[in-house]
Design an enzyme around this catalytic site. Structure first.
Site, PDB file in Angstrom:
ATOM      1  N   ASP A 110       0.805  -1.232   0.000  1.00  0.00           N
ATOM      2  CA  ASP A 110       0.000   0.000   0.000  1.00  0.00           C
ATOM      3  C   ASP A 110       0.834   1.277   0.000  1.00  0.00           C
ATOM      4  O   ASP A 110       0.375   2.323   0.474  1.00  0.00           O
ATOM      5  CB  ASP A 110      -0.935   0.050   1.230  1.00  0.00           C
TER       6      ASP A 110
ATOM      7  N   CYS B   2      -4.145  -6.190  -2.887  1.00  0.00           N
ATOM      8  CA  CYS B   2      -2.958  -6.971  -2.546  1.00  0.00           C
ATOM      9  C   CYS B   2      -2.819  -8.269  -3.325  1.00  0.00           C
ATOM     10  O   CYS B   2      -1.852  -8.488  -4.058  1.00  0.00           O
ATOM     11  CB  CYS B   2      -2.934  -7.279  -1.050  1.00  0.00           C
TER      12      CYS B   2
ATOM     13  N   ASP C 127       2.819  -3.135  -3.980  1.00  0.00           N
ATOM     14  CA  ASP C 127       1.782  -3.946  -4.620  1.00  0.00           C
ATOM     15  C   ASP C 127       0.634  -3.099  -5.130  1.00  0.00           C
ATOM     16  O   ASP C 127      -0.093  -3.500  -6.045  1.00  0.00           O
ATOM     17  CB  ASP C 127       1.279  -5.040  -3.677  1.00  0.00           C
ATOM     18  N   ASN C 128       0.425  -1.935  -4.559  1.00  0.00           N
ATOM     19  CA  ASN C 128      -0.603  -1.000  -5.032  1.00  0.00           C
ATOM     20  C   ASN C 128      -0.406   0.330  -4.330  1.00  0.00           C
ATOM     21  O   ASN C 128       0.413   0.456  -3.414  1.00  0.00           O
ATOM     22  CB  ASN C 128      -2.018  -1.534  -4.779  1.00  0.00           C
TER      23      ASN C 128
END
Length: 488
Positions: A43, A75, A307-308
């Site tokens: 995140d 995720c 991951d994002n």
């Protein structure tokens, strides 16, 4: 002259115990292919990089990808794409759990049998994985009759289940369970850093090491020494803060203005996130120091990413992700090491599906034809291939209705319905399952405040729709590269 030379030889023999003169030291033989150290955060949004000088230093020493995006701002789908080099429509992982996501689906579809880890291990790499794996994985789980399950492809495995709090977690340490408590020495990111240094110090080259931190995922727990840093720091307030886009999609259109209480919570969250990434930065610095001390630095590629992304107040959204906005899908990717020119910025659209084939290419392998991504190594030369993609794909299933999901959106966070999105270097095009369409010209509207889909010329809209449908249906590197090439 001859007599003096004889005397010198006799003295040399006496000084060396009458042994032969020492041979000059031979330089250590470097492996043919580089080691790889991959730090994957959870995140981490672009606006946190300013609080990570170690990542800024890594960027100075290597290359930054300015148009790097994930296949889904969530995720498990994102990590599944990273491990396999495949889009969600090929991994089958669209969510963090249930019938279309999570570790269970990833395993049942046999994705674990064909990851970059299995490929590198077969090629002779010592592979190590530590930190966070996939949502739903349990360190003490029994899978296919195997207790304390470790997936194929990994020589070393130090992975936690629920490590979001950074304390009171269990590690699967090569099939042995380690329970950690709430002492300062149990802080998970620091524990991972220590294990990672041990792997670097002890592993025979070549090695691949992934450290997947839980930081800065909520509850954004900082290390003890970082709890008081950045006093008064507030969430960024650009023009998109607490503002709806014009012609917002239905899932967003009725969001009310942020309350003072919500804004206070957003400020606290951003401050804690900035504090939480301090331990990640220190880890990166300590790993690079260890590489120097062991003599491996000149033959190691260090990779940093997330991951994002994450939104905090933009577009009136409280803390969260899962949208197609830049805050959520555009994340950092930095690489430094042999063959990568220092201080470069690469503008070509890149995605997390490209990491697996990149790692395999660095290891001297030819990626499997079923991989959807493409090795980024061809971009390092300065003369990128002329047929590189111009558009990237985002696939998302929603809304998220599982309150047990650690990414379950809280009130006001934003919980979009199923969509697919096409992202170029200058525009974002989104199609929702309910028929809603979004289009943002980011060259003129970088903060995505004006959805102009309704005014798109019919030919342009048809072109975007056709390109999106082609990417949704592509399988394999050749087909997905072709589908990702569009003009305009």
């Amino acid at each position: 002259m001859l007599f003096r030379r004889m005397i010198a030889v006799v003295l040399a023999l006496l000084l060396t115990g009458c042994s032969k003169p020492a041979e000059p030291a031979q330089p250590a033989v470097k492996p043919t292919h580089p080691n790889i150290v991959f730090v994957l955060t959870d995140d981490l949004s672009m606006n946190l990089l300013q609080y990570m000088p170690q990542v800024q230093e890594l960027a100075k020493d290597g290359a930054s990808f300015s148009n790097y995006t994930v296949t889904d701002s969530l995720c498990c789908p994102s990590r599944s794409s990273i491990f396999t080099g495949k889009f969600p429509h090929d991994t089958g992982v669209f969510t963090n759990g249930g019938k279309d996501g999570g570790f269970k689906v990833f395993h049942q579809r046999q994705n674990e049998d064909s990851t970059f880890a299995t490929a590198l291990q077969k090629a002779g790499y010592h592979t190590a994985m530590m930190g966070k794996y996939l949502n739903g994985y349990q360190p003490d789980g029994t899978v296919d009759g195997r207790q304390n399950y470790v997936p194929p492809g990994w020589n070393d495995w130090y992975v936690a289940g629920n490590g979001y709090n950074e304390y009171n977690y269990t590690l699967n340490a090569n099939h042995q369970l380690e329970k950690h408590g709430k002492a300062p020495s149990d802080y998970l990111t620091d524990v991972l850093a220590g294990r990672a240094r041990d792997v670097i110090s002890n592993a025979k080259q070549p090695f691949f090491l992934e450290i997947a931190t839980f930081a800065p995922h909520g509850p954004y727990t900082p290390a003890p020494q970082d709890k008081s840093k950045f006093p008064g720091l507030k969430a960024p307030r650009d023009a998109s803060y607490d503002k709806l886009p014009a012609n917002a999609p239905p899932w967003l259109a009725k969001h009310p203005a942020l309350t003072p209480k919500q804004q206070k919570a957003l400020d606290k969250a951003f401050r804690k996130r900035a504090q939480a990434v301090q331990s990640v930065g220190r880890m990166i610095g300590s790993l690079r120091d260890t590489l120097e001390k062991t003599g491996a630095a000149d033959n190691t590629v260090v990779v940093f990413s997330s991951d994002n992304g994450y939104h905090l107040g933009e577009h009136r959204l409280t803390a969260g992700k899962q949208t197609a906005f830049e805050t959520d899908v555009h994340v950092p990717l930095v690489m430094a090491g042999p063959g990568i020119k220092a201080g470069t910025t690469l503008p070509q659209p890149a995605q997390n599906i490209d990491l697996a084939p990149t790692f395999e290419t660095l290891a001297g392998l030819t990626p499997a034809p079923g991989v959807d991504g493409r090795s980024l190594t061809s971009l390092f030369s300065g003369t990128p291939p002329s047929d590189w993609r111009t558009a990237s794909l985002v696939e998302h299933h929603g809304p998220d209705i599982d309150p047990k999901d650690p990414d379950y959106p809280k009130k006001g966070s934003g919980n979009p319905t199923t969509y697919e999105a096409l992202r170029t270097a200058t525009a974002t095009y989104v199609e929702y399952s309910d028929g809603t369409v979004e289009y943002y010209d980011r060259s003129k509207d970088p903060l995505q405040l004006n959805n102009t889909a309704a005014s798109l010329p019919a030919a342009r809209k048809a072109q975007l729709h056709k390109a999106l449908q082609a990417l949704k249906a592509c399988h394999g590197e050749a087909a997905c590269t072709q589908a990702g090439r569009m003009t305009g």
